[in-house]
Scaffold this active site. Structure first.
Site, mmCIF file in Angstrom:
data_model
loop_
_atom_site.group_PDB
_atom_site.id
_atom_site.type_symbol
_atom_site.label_atom_id
_atom_site.label_comp_id
_atom_site.label_asym_id
_atom_site.label_seq_id
_atom_site.Cartn_x
_atom_site.Cartn_y
_atom_site.Cartn_z
ATOM 1 N N ASP A 28 11.098 5.537 -1.746
ATOM 2 C CA ASP A 28 10.523 5.711 -0.412
ATOM 3 C C ASP A 28 11.026 4.637 0.558
ATOM 4 O O ASP A 28 11.152 4.857 1.753
ATOM 5 C CB ASP A 28 8.991 5.637 -0.460
ATOM 6 C CG ASP A 28 8.379 6.117 -1.767
ATOM 7 O OD1 ASP A 28 9.083 6.146 -2.784
ATOM 8 O OD2 ASP A 28 7.186 6.432 -1.776
ATOM 9 N N ASP B 248 6.038 -0.316 3.589
ATOM 10 C CA ASP B 248 5.502 0.769 4.422
ATOM 11 C C ASP B 248 5.424 0.411 5.904
ATOM 12 O O ASP B 248 5.222 1.295 6.745
ATOM 13 C CB ASP B 248 4.112 1.186 3.921
ATOM 14 C CG ASP B 248 4.190 1.963 2.620
ATOM 15 O OD1 ASP B 248 5.148 2.733 2.457
ATOM 16 O OD2 ASP B 248 3.292 1.796 1.770
HETATM 17 N N1 GLY Z 1 5.335 6.686 -0.113
HETATM 18 C C1 GLY Z 1 4.490 7.315 -1.006
HETATM 19 C C2 GLY Z 1 4.723 8.758 -1.233
HETATM 20 O O1 GLY Z 1 5.755 9.355 -1.002
HETATM 21 O O2 GLY Z 1 3.772 9.342 -1.719
#
Ligand code: GLY
Length: 413
Positions: free
Chosen positions: A192, A130
């Site tokens: 993600d 992230d």
């Molecule tokens: N990265 C987490 C989501 O898309 O909820």
């Protein structure tokens, strides 16, 4: 002096000083122009600016906390600290708002919220994938608009951290180090993470290591080979064996089930392969982006805003996910400009505009309900939170898409 200390001193020195003082085709047809002109983008940008100012009036109290979501039963923002995975989206929103309005107060505020995130780039912060969302949405947009070299250093540090999570045996980044023990997922890669290849591609071309480009390209390639079903729908999580480097299984974390089609995972993938193609020029990524887009479009309901998981048995009574529509609309506006197939380019552009039109309707805009831009996103249904909520990443990609659209419209004039 060791390298880390030198970097911290450089960044600290900068902040100390601060404290003291068309791409569209030229032959665009009249029809395309008509479609582009039919959507009142300026009105939506004005709406976003007004909502940003309402949010600032509510939450801006000189703390470093960021507005993350407004739950369905509330009108107030749920605030998070800078270590939350969504912490980059609010500064990103402020930078896009500044890009449109050129309002110096918004710029000052964008700088302040961006710089709150600085500790994420320091060596003692152990993050996860992230870091890309957190730093590229904030410092990435800040650097793009200000060309401030100190911001570039932060981005390079972010890329360096992300690259340490790469496992060459597997060929992908370990997305969630925290899930290795907790879930017995020895090497896990989530969809993600495709979004966070952008900071690696960018840094490799802007003073960082050339190998970061290879890491990002390999990650996209290996994910393409392992994380999608034969019909081009996706697994949220791929679990790999760290000894053999081979895929063990595809599972879900935020979808309805391991074998279902989670909307936002596919949305991140569509955006991620658009980036991979933009950065590498590898046509396999473009062809793949088309396939995963086409299955997503085929499964959409009439209003182009997906249910949170395309396979939730409660459809049509299941919650929607406006965040997926916002992410995909922004990605498709870019993909339409990169396409080598004119028909597909036009189809993707038209459908992106339809998504934006519907997101901009009274059904999806928050308006008086709260000061976010959009209602009806679903963050984590199995986790039981952010269901039918307003979420900052939905707003971030909605505004990004509007800014992209506006730029495309200007380029056709
Ligand atoms: N990265 C987490 C989501 O898309 O909820």
């Amino acid at each position: 002096m060791n390298n880390n200390i030198r970097i911290i001193m450089k960044i600290k020195a900068y902040f100390f000083i601060c404290m003291v003082m068309c791409i569209t085709e030229s032959s665009c047809s009249l029809h395309n122009k008509a479609v582009l002109d039919s959507f009142a983008v300026d009105k939506q940008l004005e709406y976003c600016d007004a909502q940003v100012k309402r949010t600032l009036a509510k939450v801006d109290n000189d703390s470093s906390r960021m507005p993350r979501c407004v739950n369905a039963n509330s009108a107030d923002w749920y605030m998070v600290n800078i270590y939350d995975w969504t912490s980059g989206f609010w500064p990103g929103i402020l930078w896009y708002d500044y890009e449109v309005t050129q309002d110096e107060n918004i710029k000052k505020t964008a700088i302040r919220y961006t710089e709150y995130l600085l500790p994420l780039a320091l060596p003692d912060h152990i993050g996860d994938h992230d870091i890309g969302f957190q730093l590229f949405c904030s410092f990435g947009n800040a650097y793009r608009q200000t060309e401030n070299e100190a911001y570039k250093d932060v981005l390079i540090e972010g890329a360096r951290k992300l690259a340490t999570l790469y496992n060459p045996k597997v060929g992908t980044i370990l997305s969630w180090p925290g899930m290795v023990e907790k879930m017995s997922w020895p090497h896990n890669t989530i969809l993600d993470n495709l979004m966070n290849l952008e900071i690696l591609f960018w840094a490799s071309k802007n003073g960082g290591k050339k190998e970061w480009y290879d890491i990002a390209k390999n990650h996209a390639q290996v994910t393409m080979e392992n994380q999608f079903r034969d019909d081009f729908t996706s697994y949220h999580v791929a679990v790999y064996d760290t000894i053999t480097g081979k895929l063990i299984k595809g599972v879900t974390n935020q979808g309805y089930g391991d074998e279902t089609f989670w909307a936002r995972g596919q949305a991140w993938s569509i955006y991620g392969y658009t980036i991979a193609y933009r950065e590498t020029g590898d046509k396999n990524f473009l062809r793949f982006a088309e396939k995963i887009t086409d299955v997503y479009l085929k499964r959409l309901p009439e209003d182009y805003i997906p249910y949170w998981d395309f396979d939730d048995p409660n459809i049509p009574d299941a919650p929607k996910d406006a965040s997926s529509a916002a992410i995909v609309s922004s990605a498709l506006l870019e993909m339409s400009q990169l396409e080598d197939n004119k028909e597909k380019a036009k189809a993707y552009k038209d459908v992106a505009i339809k998504m934006l039109e519907n997101l901009s309707s009274d059904k999806y805009q928050s308006r008086d309900a709260n000061s976010s831009f959009l209602l009806h996103s679903t963050g984590n249904y199995p986790g039981g939170y952010e269901i039918d909520a307003s979420i900052n990443y939905a707003d971030h990609y909605y505004l990004e898409a509007l800014v992209r659209y506006k730029e495309m419209q200007s380029n056709t004039k």
